[in-house]
Design a protein around this motif. Structure first.
Motif, PDB file in Angstrom:
ATOM      1  N   ALA A   1      -3.094 -26.937  15.480  1.00 25.47           N
ATOM      2  CA  ALA A   1      -1.846 -26.650  14.761  1.00 25.47           C
ATOM      3  C   ALA A   1      -2.152 -26.022  13.395  1.00 25.47           C
ATOM      4  CB  ALA A   1      -1.041 -27.931  14.591  1.00 25.47           C
ATOM      5  N   MET A   2      -3.163 -26.571  12.710  1.00 27.94           N
ATOM      6  CA  MET A   2      -3.539 -26.016  11.403  1.00 27.94           C
ATOM      7  C   MET A   2      -4.063 -24.591  11.546  1.00 27.94           C
ATOM      8  SD  MET A   2      -5.409 -29.360   9.859  1.00 27.94           S
ATOM      9  CE  MET A   2      -5.820 -28.820   8.203  1.00 27.94           C
TER      10      MET A   2
ATOM     11  N   VAL B   1      -3.247 -22.383  13.790  1.00 26.11           N
ATOM     12  CA  VAL B   1      -2.141 -21.462  14.066  1.00 26.11           C
ATOM     13  C   VAL B   1      -1.338 -21.196  12.789  1.00 26.11           C
ATOM     14  CG1 VAL B   1       0.063 -21.223  15.299  1.00 26.11           C
ATOM     15  CG2 VAL B   1      -1.985 -21.968  16.530  1.00 26.11           C
ATOM     16  N   VAL B   2      -1.013 -22.257  12.055  1.00 19.78           N
ATOM     17  CA  VAL B   2      -0.283 -22.063  10.791  1.00 19.78           C
ATOM     18  C   VAL B   2      -1.125 -21.195   9.847  1.00 19.78           C
ATOM     19  CG1 VAL B   2       0.642 -23.226   8.751  1.00 19.78           C
ATOM     20  CG2 VAL B   2       1.021 -24.213  11.019  1.00 19.78           C
ATOM     21  N   ALA B   3      -2.429 -21.470   9.821  1.00 15.54           N
ATOM     22  CA  ALA B   3      -3.331 -20.694   8.956  1.00 15.54           C
ATOM     23  C   ALA B   3      -3.318 -19.219   9.346  1.00 15.54           C
ATOM     24  CB  ALA B   3      -4.752 -21.250   9.063  1.00 15.54           C
TER      25      ALA B   3
ATOM     26  N   LEU C   1      -0.971 -17.529  10.874  1.00 15.55           N
ATOM     27  CA  LEU C   1       0.313 -16.919  10.496  1.00 15.55           C
ATOM     28  C   LEU C   1       0.327 -16.599   9.000  1.00 15.55           C
ATOM     29  CD1 LEU C   1       2.739 -19.222  12.556  1.00 15.55           C
ATOM     30  CD2 LEU C   1       2.181 -16.823  13.040  1.00 15.55           C
ATOM     31  N   LEU C   2      -0.136 -17.560   8.190  1.00 14.90           N
ATOM     32  CA  LEU C   2      -0.155 -17.348   6.731  1.00 14.90           C
ATOM     33  C   LEU C   2      -1.101 -16.210   6.339  1.00 14.90           C
ATOM     34  CD1 LEU C   2      -0.239 -21.058   5.486  1.00 14.90           C
ATOM     35  CD2 LEU C   2       1.585 -19.393   5.039  1.00 14.90           C
TER      36      LEU C   2
ATOM     37  N   THR D   1      -5.701 -25.619  -1.554  1.00 14.88           N
ATOM     38  CA  THR D   1      -5.387 -26.054  -0.186  1.00 14.88           C
ATOM     39  C   THR D   1      -6.503 -26.941   0.374  1.00 14.88           C
ATOM     40  OG1 THR D   1      -4.157 -24.012   0.161  1.00 14.88           O
ATOM     41  CG2 THR D   1      -4.790 -25.244   2.132  1.00 14.88           C
TER      42      THR D   1
ATOM     43  N   GLY E   1      -3.555 -20.046   3.787  1.00 11.73           N
ATOM     44  CA  GLY E   1      -4.027 -19.962   5.171  1.00 11.73           C
ATOM     45  C   GLY E   1      -5.548 -19.992   5.251  1.00 11.73           C
TER      46      GLY E   1
ATOM     47  N   LEU F   1      -6.708 -23.463   4.733  1.00 13.70           N
ATOM     48  CA  LEU F   1      -6.315 -24.342   5.834  1.00 13.70           C
ATOM     49  C   LEU F   1      -7.302 -24.241   6.999  1.00 13.70           C
ATOM     50  CD1 LEU F   1      -3.884 -26.188   5.949  1.00 13.70           C
ATOM     51  CD2 LEU F   1      -2.564 -24.336   6.984  1.00 13.70           C
TER      52      LEU F   1
ATOM     53  N   ALA G   1      -2.839 -15.831  16.117  1.00 13.45           N
ATOM     54  CA  ALA G   1      -1.786 -16.201  15.169  1.00 13.45           C
ATOM     55  C   ALA G   1      -1.736 -15.229  13.998  1.00 13.45           C
ATOM     56  CB  ALA G   1      -2.011 -17.633  14.672  1.00 13.45           C
TER      57      ALA G   1
ATOM     58  N   GLY H   1       1.349 -13.063  12.614  1.00  9.21           N
ATOM     59  CA  GLY H   1       1.748 -13.069  11.205  1.00  9.21           C
ATOM     60  C   GLY H   1       1.884 -11.665  10.645  1.00  9.21           C
TER      61      GLY H   1
END
Lengths: 142, 137
Positions: free
Chosen positions: A82-83, A85-87, A89-90, A131, B94, B97, B122, B126
């Motif tokens: 999950a991290m 994927v979020v990473a 996208l960011l 982060t 990101g 992370l 991903a 984005g």
């Protein structure tokens, strides 16, 4: 664990700098990976082709390194899916919004003494360090 | 020739990321973790790269055009604006992370870790989302 590797870091860095030098002197382009990647999807014809060739070279680099007899690093991923994927996208959204990443701003931009790149590099370094501090030392994740 | 030069530049870039082990997200997180067991390697990667790149830009100033292209295409904008800073802040979040940024993610795909592929997929989403957001404004 601390694995400070000054020699391979400097050597690898010199190769990255050489790639930036080649891109500029041969092609007249800044070697910013996020820009080249996004541009490969957006452009067509010759504009697209050199980008795809560059990305092709980048992607096959580990294979070439192994063929040259090098020992490949083994990526150690501690963050959960999950991290990641979020990473992703960011990183994708942020590098477009901020017009560059570690290569375009952090290497080429700083080498060109670009005020925009100095500001961007300062901000993304600080943001990334904050982060990591929160995820590792506040939330206790690896 | 242009294609060959571009492929060579990409290859050398990727070799640099492999040699310096920046394709390993744990190595990158080790640099970003100032409060932990800090690994300064990444700063030496930049210290190795920037002078060589700067030499390239200095040599370029003595020429009218690059060897294989009609003109030098430097990024045009020179103003530090909110968009730049917000974008950099999101990118940094990101990066911290996951420990991946665009170059190492792409150069690391062939190493076969599924996580690198998941991150890269991903990241492409984005980028596409930013494109869509831009064109909808």
């Amino acid at each position: 664990m601390n694995h400070f590797t000054p020699v391979s870091a400097l050597l690898g860095g010199a190769l990255i700098g050489t790639a930036a030098l080649l891109s500029w002197l041969l092609l007249g382009r800044v070697a910013g990976i996020s820009g080249i990647l996004a541009g490969a999807a957006r452009t067509e014809g010759a504009e697209r082709h050199w980008r795809l060739a560059f990305l092709g070279g980048l992607v096959v680099a580990p294979v070439a390194y192994a063929l040259l007899g090098g020992t490949l690093p083994v990526p150690e991923v501690t963050r959960n899916p999950a991290m990641l994927v979020v990473a992703g996208l960011l990183v994708g959204f942020g590098t477009r919004m901020g017009s560059g990443c570690t290569s375009g701003h952090g290497v080429c931009g700083l080498a060109r003494l670009s005020p925009r790149s100095m500001a961007a590099t300062g901000v993304f370094m600080a943001s990334a360090m904050a982060t990591v501090f929160v995820t590792r030392h506040v939330l206790g994740l690896q | 020739m242009v294609m060959l030069a571009a492929a060579l530049a990409g290859l050398v870039f990727g070799l640099g990321l492999v040699v310096s082990a920046m394709v390993d997200p744990a190595k990158v997180l080790g640099f970003l973790d100032l409060a932990g067991d800090w690994d300064p390697s990444l700063i030496l990667v930049m210290a190795g790269a920037i002078p060589v790149a700067a030499l390239g830009f200095a040599l370029g100033r003595k020429r009218d055009r690059p060897l294989l292209a009609p003109d030098f295409q430097a990024p045009g904008a020179d103003r530090v604006d909110r968009r730049l800073l917000r974008g950099a802040a999101l990118f940094g979040a990101g990066w911290g992370l996951a420990g991946y940024c665009p170059g190492p993610a792409l150069a690391g795909l062939a190493l076969g870790a599924w996580q690198t592929w998941a991150f890269t997929a991903a990241m492409l989403v984005g980028m596409a989302a930013h494109e869509a957001w831009q064109s909808s404004r």
